[in-house]
Scaffold this active site. Structure first.
Site, PDB file in Angstrom:
ATOM      1  N   LYS A 205      39.322  41.916  65.467  1.00 27.05           N
ATOM      2  CA  LYS A 205      40.504  42.074  66.331  1.00 27.05           C
ATOM      3  C   LYS A 205      41.106  43.466  66.260  1.00 27.05           C
ATOM      4  CE  LYS A 205      41.430  37.292  67.198  1.00 27.05           C
ATOM      5  NZ  LYS A 205      42.181  36.079  66.883  1.00 27.05           N
ATOM      6  N   ARG A 239      37.927  31.734  61.159  1.00 22.24           N
ATOM      7  CA  ARG A 239      37.221  31.753  62.451  1.00 22.24           C
ATOM      8  C   ARG A 239      36.622  33.138  62.635  1.00 22.24           C
ATOM      9  NH1 ARG A 239      37.818  33.357  67.631  1.00 22.24           N
ATOM     10  NH2 ARG A 239      37.081  31.959  69.261  1.00 22.24           N
TER      11      ARG A 239
HETATM   12  N1  HH2 Z   1      41.093  33.940  68.571  1.00 24.03           N
HETATM   13  C1  HH2 Z   1      40.386  34.018  69.721  1.00 24.03           C
HETATM   14  C2  HH2 Z   1      40.060  32.863  70.445  1.00 24.03           C
HETATM   15  N2  HH2 Z   1      40.416  31.646  69.991  1.00 24.03           N
HETATM   16  N3  HH2 Z   1      41.460  30.304  68.359  1.00 24.03           N
HETATM   17  C3  HH2 Z   1      42.160  30.199  67.221  1.00 24.03           C
HETATM   18  N4  HH2 Z   1      42.524  28.987  66.757  1.00 24.03           N
HETATM   19  N5  HH2 Z   1      42.519  31.303  66.483  1.00 24.03           N
HETATM   20  C4  HH2 Z   1      42.192  32.559  66.880  1.00 24.03           C
HETATM   21  O1  HH2 Z   1      42.566  33.536  66.183  1.00 24.03           O
HETATM   22  C5  HH2 Z   1      41.454  32.713  68.106  1.00 24.03           C
HETATM   23  C6  HH2 Z   1      41.102  31.542  68.831  1.00 24.03           C
HETATM   24  C7  HH2 Z   1      39.972  35.361  70.243  1.00 24.03           C
HETATM   25  O2  HH2 Z   1      38.721  35.747  69.758  1.00 24.03           O
HETATM   26  P1  HH2 Z   1      37.343  35.694  70.583  1.00 24.03           P
HETATM   27  O3  HH2 Z   1      36.984  34.271  70.880  1.00 24.03           O
HETATM   28  O4  HH2 Z   1      36.310  36.455  69.850  1.00 24.03           O
HETATM   29  O5  HH2 Z   1      37.629  36.505  71.898  1.00 24.03           O
HETATM   30  P2  HH2 Z   1      37.852  36.049  73.412  1.00 24.03           P
HETATM   31  O6  HH2 Z   1      39.140  35.290  73.457  1.00 24.03           O
HETATM   32  O7  HH2 Z   1      37.911  37.362  74.169  1.00 24.03           O
HETATM   33  O8  HH2 Z   1      36.700  35.189  73.826  1.00 24.03           O
END
Ligand code: HH2
Length: 258
Positions: A205, A239
């Site tokens: 992040k 995660r």
């Molecule tokens: N972060 C992301 C997505 N979902 N869910 C939870 N519970 N906690 C988090 O910190 C979280 C989440 C964002 O990360 P990522 O899936 O890699 O990116 P994107 O939203 O661009 O798909």
């Protein structure tokens, strides 16, 4: 370890890599081999500024991947705020609903999770992904996130979700400056006082880039450092995209600390 399987064209660090269901399923299998006990399958990016994905498209992305992973030795989580998508994923074998809106995004979601006895991740976010980074401001970010999570925990209980099936997440990067994220990670033990398992997602992040200027593809070291410290401060579920690397770091830290 909760491994991330993003079936999206536009996720901030791995968008487009696993849009093809076969590629996403094979990535999920790899993450389980690397040590993931949970796979978090998502069909909508929640990066700052992301556009909403219509339910039909999210279903098209997520359902074949959830079904294709039904036999792996891990619990499947679906990263969605839409009840139709959550329901289809639960039908396909998922056991966890990871809702970044903490059951506020879809009026059907709370009852669905209660009826289906799903484990629910309630995450803190200010506004929506489109607006959340506009001007995040708090008097005391930890106290405010804690009060929000306590309120959403009460709401989930009132909707009939059993307490033992509720996990909480401060939402690293969701409506927070880099300093807010660091403060939350520094004082995670205060959130652990809520008495429910804590999910922490620092993986790749931008607060890491806020420390050293790194791009998303260069944040493995910061992901490991923040994940290890989060685990030491009381995080129960990490995660992450890089399951093998973070898993090894946590295992060694745990072996040293006992
Ligand atoms: N972060 C992301 C997505 N979902 N869910 C939870 N519970 N906690 C988090 O910190 C979280 C989440 C964002 O990360 P990522 O899936 O890699 O990116 P994107 O939203 O661009 O798909």
């Amino acid at each position: 370890m909760m491994g991330v399987v993003n079936v999206t064209p536009d996720s901030f660090s791995d968008g487009g890599l696993y849009l093809d269901p076969e590629a996403a399923i094979s990535h999920g299998v790899d993450l389980v081999r690397a040590g993931a006990a949970i796979l978090d399958v998502g069909g909508e990016s929640t990066r700052p500024g992301a556009e909403e994905v219509p339910a039909e498209e999210e279903l098209r992305r997520v359902v074949p991947v959830v079904q294709g992973l039904a036999d792996v030795d891990a619990v499947i989580s679906v990263d969605t705020s839409k009840a139709t998508v959550a329901e289809a994923a639960l039908d396909g074998g998922a056991g966890i609903v990871n809702d970044v809106t903490a059951l506020r995004g879809d009026p059907e979601m709370a009852a669905l999770c209660a009826d289906r006895e799903a484990t629910v991740v309630l995450m803190h976010m200010v506004g929506s992904p489109r607006t959340m980074q506009a001007d995040p401001s708090y008097e005391d970010v930890v106290a405010e996130v804690k009060a929000f999570l306590a309120g959403r925990l009460e709401a989930a209980l009132a909707a009939g979700v059993a307490e033992e099936r509720i996990w909480l997440d401060p939402g690293i990067g969701f409506g927070k400056t880099a300093e807010h994220n660091l403060e939350l990670l520094r004082r995670l033990s205060e959130l652990a006082e809520l008495g429910r398992p804590l999910v922490i997602g620092t993986s790749r992040k931008s607060f890491i880039g806020g420390v050293d200027g790194s791009a998303a593809s260069e944040r493995l070291g910061g992901t490991i450092a923040s994940s290890v410290l989060a685990a030491a401060e009381g995080a129960d579920v990490l995660r992450v995209h890089d399951v093998a690397e973070v898993g090894q770091a946590v295992a060694v830290a745990t072996a040293i600390l006992g």
